[in-house]
Design a protein around this motif. Sequence first.
Motif, PDB file in Angstrom:
ATOM      1  N   LEU A 177       0.883  -1.194   0.057  1.00 48.01           N
ATOM      2  CA  LEU A 177       0.017   0.044  -0.077  1.00 48.01           C
ATOM      3  C   LEU A 177       0.944   1.209   0.009  1.00 48.01           C
ATOM      4  CD1 LEU A 177      -2.805  -1.324   2.348  1.00 48.01           C
ATOM      5  CD2 LEU A 177      -3.049  -0.398   0.168  1.00 48.01           C
ATOM      6  N   LYS A 230       2.162   4.448   4.209  1.00 48.76           N
ATOM      7  CA  LYS A 230       0.963   3.484   4.769  1.00 48.76           C
ATOM      8  C   LYS A 230       1.346   3.223   6.094  1.00 48.76           C
ATOM      9  CE  LYS A 230      -3.126   2.493   3.232  1.00 48.76           C
ATOM     10  NZ  LYS A 230      -3.864   3.319   2.402  1.00 48.76           N
ATOM     11  N   HIS A 267     -14.057  -4.663  14.643  1.00 49.06           N
ATOM     12  CA  HIS A 267     -15.361  -5.395  14.395  1.00 49.06           C
ATOM     13  C   HIS A 267     -15.576  -5.888  15.706  1.00 49.06           C
ATOM     14  CE1 HIS A 267     -14.606  -5.708   9.973  1.00 49.06           C
ATOM     15  NE2 HIS A 267     -15.984  -5.144  10.124  1.00 49.06           N
ATOM     16  N   ASP A 270      -8.426   4.390   6.277  1.00 54.47           N
ATOM     17  CA  ASP A 270      -8.347   3.481   5.327  1.00 54.47           C
ATOM     18  C   ASP A 270      -9.420   2.393   6.031  1.00 54.47           C
ATOM     19  OD1 ASP A 270      -6.708   2.315   2.698  1.00 54.47           O
ATOM     20  OD2 ASP A 270      -6.813   0.798   4.014  1.00 54.47           O
ATOM     21  N   ARG A 323     -13.942  15.299   1.857  1.00 53.76           N
ATOM     22  CA  ARG A 323     -13.082  14.116   1.866  1.00 53.76           C
ATOM     23  C   ARG A 323     -13.612  12.843   2.350  1.00 53.76           C
ATOM     24  NH1 ARG A 323     -10.652  10.806   1.627  1.00 53.76           N
ATOM     25  NH2 ARG A 323      -8.617   9.808   2.180  1.00 53.76           N
ATOM     26  N   GLY A 368     -17.912  -4.140  -1.181  1.00 50.04           N
ATOM     27  CA  GLY A 368     -17.841  -3.389  -0.102  1.00 50.04           C
ATOM     28  C   GLY A 368     -18.791  -2.640   0.055  1.00 50.04           C
ATOM     29  N   SER A 369     -18.981  -2.124   1.486  1.00 54.14           N
ATOM     30  CA  SER A 369     -19.976  -1.450   1.957  1.00 54.14           C
ATOM     31  C   SER A 369     -19.486  -0.442   3.094  1.00 54.14           C
ATOM     32  CB  SER A 369     -21.157  -2.237   2.572  1.00 54.14           C
ATOM     33  OG  SER A 369     -20.519  -3.152   3.636  1.00 54.14           O
ATOM     34  N   GLY A 370     -18.167  -0.127   2.732  1.00 56.46           N
ATOM     35  CA  GLY A 370     -17.623   1.103   3.691  1.00 56.46           C
ATOM     36  C   GLY A 370     -17.617   2.426   3.068  1.00 56.46           C
ATOM     37  N   ASN A 371     -16.435   3.076   3.440  1.00 52.05           N
ATOM     38  CA  ASN A 371     -16.439   4.427   2.976  1.00 52.05           C
ATOM     39  C   ASN A 371     -16.490   4.593   1.433  1.00 52.05           C
ATOM     40  OD1 ASN A 371     -13.956   6.693   2.069  1.00 52.05           O
ATOM     41  ND2 ASN A 371     -15.474   7.502   3.590  1.00 52.05           N
ATOM     42  N   ASP A 402     -20.022  -7.486   2.205  1.00 52.33           N
ATOM     43  CA  ASP A 402     -18.903  -7.244   3.242  1.00 52.33           C
ATOM     44  C   ASP A 402     -18.541  -8.556   3.042  1.00 52.33           C
ATOM     45  OD1 ASP A 402     -20.652  -8.824   4.893  1.00 52.33           O
ATOM     46  OD2 ASP A 402     -21.243  -7.036   5.956  1.00 52.33           O
ATOM     47  N   SER A 403     -17.762  -9.047   4.052  1.00 53.92           N
ATOM     48  CA  SER A 403     -16.888  -9.989   4.218  1.00 53.92           C
ATOM     49  C   SER A 403     -17.848 -11.543   4.422  1.00 53.92           C
ATOM     50  CB  SER A 403     -15.629 -10.255   5.317  1.00 53.92           C
ATOM     51  OG  SER A 403     -16.072  -9.712   6.563  1.00 53.92           O
ATOM     52  N   ARG A 414     -24.137  -5.886  10.018  1.00 52.30           N
ATOM     53  CA  ARG A 414     -23.610  -6.748   8.680  1.00 52.30           C
ATOM     54  C   ARG A 414     -24.563  -6.673   7.645  1.00 52.30           C
ATOM     55  NH1 ARG A 414     -19.015  -7.163   8.934  1.00 52.30           N
ATOM     56  NH2 ARG A 414     -19.071  -8.930   7.846  1.00 52.30           N
ATOM     57  N   ALA A 429     -13.709  -2.959  -2.009  1.00 52.21           N
ATOM     58  CA  ALA A 429     -13.635  -3.522  -0.375  1.00 52.21           C
ATOM     59  C   ALA A 429     -11.980  -3.792  -0.464  1.00 52.21           C
ATOM     60  CB  ALA A 429     -14.275  -5.045  -0.654  1.00 52.21           C
ATOM     61  N   THR A 430     -11.383  -4.728  -1.009  1.00 52.64           N
ATOM     62  CA  THR A 430     -10.111  -5.082  -0.563  1.00 52.64           C
ATOM     63  C   THR A 430      -9.042  -5.748  -1.673  1.00 52.64           C
ATOM     64  OG1 THR A 430      -8.587  -5.720   1.321  1.00 52.64           O
ATOM     65  CG2 THR A 430     -10.266  -7.099   0.486  1.00 52.64           C
ATOM     66  N   ALA A 455     -10.989   0.342  -4.497  1.00 55.35           N
ATOM     67  CA  ALA A 455      -9.951  -0.327  -3.623  1.00 55.35           C
ATOM     68  C   ALA A 455      -8.582  -0.223  -3.985  1.00 55.35           C
ATOM     69  CB  ALA A 455     -10.456  -1.697  -3.261  1.00 55.35           C
ATOM     70  N   ASN A 469      -8.678   5.601  -7.444  1.00 52.21           N
ATOM     71  CA  ASN A 469      -9.082   6.291  -6.261  1.00 52.21           C
ATOM     72  C   ASN A 469      -8.075   7.055  -5.592  1.00 52.21           C
ATOM     73  OD1 ASN A 469      -6.522   4.775  -4.796  1.00 52.21           O
ATOM     74  ND2 ASN A 469      -7.694   2.843  -4.751  1.00 52.21           N
TER      75      ASN A 469
HETATM   76  P1  NDP Z   1     -13.993   0.588   5.181  1.00 52.87           P
HETATM   77  O1  NDP Z   1     -13.336  -0.126   6.278  1.00 52.87           O
HETATM   78  O2  NDP Z   1     -14.877   1.700   5.310  1.00 52.87           O
HETATM   79  O3  NDP Z   1     -14.959  -0.592   4.208  1.00 52.87           O
HETATM   80  C1  NDP Z   1     -14.158  -1.512   3.835  1.00 52.87           C
HETATM   81  C2  NDP Z   1     -15.037  -2.709   3.222  1.00 52.87           C
HETATM   82  O4  NDP Z   1     -14.806  -3.591   2.563  1.00 52.87           O
HETATM   83  C3  NDP Z   1     -16.074  -3.363   4.090  1.00 52.87           C
HETATM   84  O5  NDP Z   1     -17.373  -3.211   3.799  1.00 52.87           O
HETATM   85  C4  NDP Z   1     -15.602  -4.663   4.651  1.00 52.87           C
HETATM   86  O6  NDP Z   1     -16.272  -5.680   5.055  1.00 52.87           O
HETATM   87  C5  NDP Z   1     -14.874  -5.057   3.222  1.00 52.87           C
HETATM   88  N1  NDP Z   1     -13.694  -5.678   3.216  1.00 52.87           N
HETATM   89  C6  NDP Z   1     -12.532  -5.464   3.775  1.00 52.87           C
HETATM   90  N2  NDP Z   1     -11.738  -6.538   3.750  1.00 52.87           N
HETATM   91  C7  NDP Z   1     -12.263  -7.512   3.240  1.00 52.87           C
HETATM   92  C8  NDP Z   1     -12.109  -8.859   2.999  1.00 52.87           C
HETATM   93  N3  NDP Z   1     -10.750  -9.241   3.435  1.00 52.87           N
HETATM   94  N4  NDP Z   1     -13.109  -9.620   2.300  1.00 52.87           N
HETATM   95  C9  NDP Z   1     -14.447  -8.938   2.043  1.00 52.87           C
HETATM   96  N5  NDP Z   1     -14.645  -7.790   2.256  1.00 52.87           N
HETATM   97  C10 NDP Z   1     -13.747  -7.131   2.856  1.00 52.87           C
HETATM   98  O7  NDP Z   1     -12.777   0.694   4.123  1.00 52.87           O
HETATM   99  P2  NDP Z   1     -12.564   1.898   2.701  1.00 52.87           P
HETATM  100  O8  NDP Z   1     -13.734   1.907   2.264  1.00 52.87           O
HETATM  101  O9  NDP Z   1     -12.030   3.062   3.200  1.00 52.87           O
HETATM  102  O10 NDP Z   1     -11.565   1.125   2.022  1.00 52.87           O
HETATM  103  C11 NDP Z   1     -12.085   0.076   0.939  1.00 52.87           C
HETATM  104  C12 NDP Z   1     -10.891   0.070  -0.059  1.00 52.87           C
HETATM  105  O11 NDP Z   1     -10.635   1.476  -0.768  1.00 52.87           O
HETATM  106  C13 NDP Z   1      -9.483  -0.526   0.611  1.00 52.87           C
HETATM  107  O12 NDP Z   1      -8.902  -1.063  -0.400  1.00 52.87           O
HETATM  108  C14 NDP Z   1      -8.646   1.088   0.714  1.00 52.87           C
HETATM  109  O13 NDP Z   1      -7.285   0.781   0.932  1.00 52.87           O
HETATM  110  C15 NDP Z   1      -9.022   1.696  -0.770  1.00 52.87           C
HETATM  111  N6  NDP Z   1      -8.879   3.217  -0.249  1.00 52.87           N
HETATM  112  C16 NDP Z   1      -9.581   3.985   0.512  1.00 52.87           C
HETATM  113  C17 NDP Z   1      -9.317   5.145   0.619  1.00 52.87           C
HETATM  114  C18 NDP Z   1     -10.257   6.206   1.541  1.00 52.87           C
HETATM  115  O14 NDP Z   1     -10.149   7.093   1.500  1.00 52.87           O
HETATM  116  N7  NDP Z   1     -10.857   5.592   2.502  1.00 52.87           N
HETATM  117  C19 NDP Z   1      -8.538   6.010  -0.337  1.00 52.87           C
HETATM  118  C20 NDP Z   1      -7.924   5.072  -1.454  1.00 52.87           C
HETATM  119  C21 NDP Z   1      -8.412   3.498  -1.320  1.00 52.87           C
HETATM  120  P3  NDP Z   1     -16.271  -6.086   6.501  1.00 52.87           P
HETATM  121  O15 NDP Z   1     -16.615  -4.996   7.206  1.00 52.87           O
HETATM  122  O16 NDP Z   1     -17.147  -7.376   6.481  1.00 52.87           O
HETATM  123  O17 NDP Z   1     -14.631  -6.331   6.858  1.00 52.87           O
END
Ligand code: NDP
Length: 453
Positions: free
Chosen positions: A115, A134, A142, A174, A214, A246-249, A270-271, A296, A327-328, A352, A378
């Motif tokens: 990274l 990084k 979690h 991240d 941001r 994914g369902s994060g940021n 998600d995972s 979840r 996601a990842t 990602a 990204n």
């Molecule tokens: P979050 O923690 O907000 O969300 C991550 C999401 O991905 C969750 O839904 C998580 O599910 C899922 N996830 C993570 N690991 C795994 C896995 N091993 N298998 C399946 N699902 C997984 O992170 P971000 O949204 O911030 O980051 C997502 C990606 O974007 C990463 O690769 C990060 O490096 C990249 N990125 C992020 C930036 C940012 O500004 N935030 C900038 C540039 C790149 P669960 O909750 O089940 O783990």
Amino acid sequence: MTATDFHPLADSVQPVFDTVRTRSPHEPEFQQAVHEVLHSIGPVLERHPEYAAAGIAQRIVEPERQIMFRVPWVDDAGTLQVNRGYRIQFSSVLGPYKGGLRFHPSVNLSIIKFLGFEQIFKNALTGQGIGGAKGGSDFDPHGRSDAEVMRFCQSFMSELWRHLGEHTDVPAGDIGVGGREIGYLFGTYRKITNRHESGMFTGKGTGWGGAEVRTEATGYGAVFFAQEMLAVKGDSFEGKRVGISGSGNVAIYAIQKATQLGATAVTASDSSGYVVDDAGIDLDLLRQIKEVERGRIVEYAKRRPGARFVEGGSVWEVPVDIAVPSATQNELNLADAQALIANGVRAVSEGANMPCVPEAVEAFQSAGVLFAPGKAANAGGVATSALEMSQNASRQRWAFADSERKLREIMGDIHRASFDAAERYGVPGDYVAGANIAGFERVAAAMLAQGVI
Ligand code: NDP
């Protein structure tokens, strides 16, 4: 992928890769990221013997500094826990080290180095004055209470603070590090140093030094980049089905922007599995579950009529026109790429970092699918972080619309730089090569100017 799967590189860079493999034999993700960049920049070194003579490639694959540390903390049951913390300060040739912190149980040296290495070129592509770094920890937020997360963050920062500063190293979020964690980390830094040094962290709350957009920037940026690629082909998001993992940021704001551009975002994951919602993901519900309840993804299907949850499985089996893996790393394999291609995908934009395995990338490119690598697609997140640093330094505060317009411009510039570099090096339409070359050219010129250091 095993090390033996790496295809041979040009003579100018193969010895560099051999050294990386010898020196870092147990770091597959790091090797994967280095291999991809070296593959792209071989022709640049041939055209620029001065870069080869100055050992630019040999030097850029070795981090300037690697920090690993113990993070002891006590959980709610009174039990002592010990995690490992990392900060890899890869390159400061373009500016202070800059890159996020990841809290996830899979974190190890290889992942943080990959990274950090990617971050050098991504940050160069933004055109801003920021180096590459990084960090993170194998801590898993979690299921932890807020108090546990706070104690962990305080312990983590009680070591890391000495390596940070607005002119030295500026972290951000991240995976696993969002607004809550950034608050606890910044608070600890402020207490230890007795300085409210806004510019030492980005992604802060907008009430205490954070910049508008941001939070949204990475997801928005990945969609803007896809929009640029589609525009070259006379196409757009209008009326398209978009698949997002994914369902994060990143995922949440990619869904929001794709929807605003007239597309229907039909998946999130998600995972534990993924959901399909043909009517379009209900963002308010997704945010309630993921950001407020920290639940979840299955909950989404339970509460949303017409949506279904698929446990395990691959989200990429769902037919879509545009895919934004968010996601990842290495989450989209060759079989996933083949399924997307068979279903007629037109563009893939990596939200990602390195979510597509190399064989998947090759499959997309061979099939004529527009493919944007994460270090370009990204980069909107870190670009907006640099805008946050500028606002902090000048004590200004830009409005949401102005910041979004600036992000839009930066993504257009990154697209143009990547597109042009690919043309200049005889691989038109290859955004992987184009992004690597454009980022490397800026870093290499600065390294040459600053001498062997
Ligand atoms: P979050 O923690 O907000 O969300 C991550 C999401 O991905 C969750 O839904 C998580 O599910 C899922 N996830 C993570 N690991 C795994 C896995 N091993 N298998 C399946 N699902 C997984 O992170 P971000 O949204 O911030 O980051 C997502 C990606 O974007 C990463 O690769 C990060 O490096 C990249 N990125 C992020 C930036 C940012 O500004 N935030 C900038 C540039 C790149 P669960 O909750 O089940 O783990």
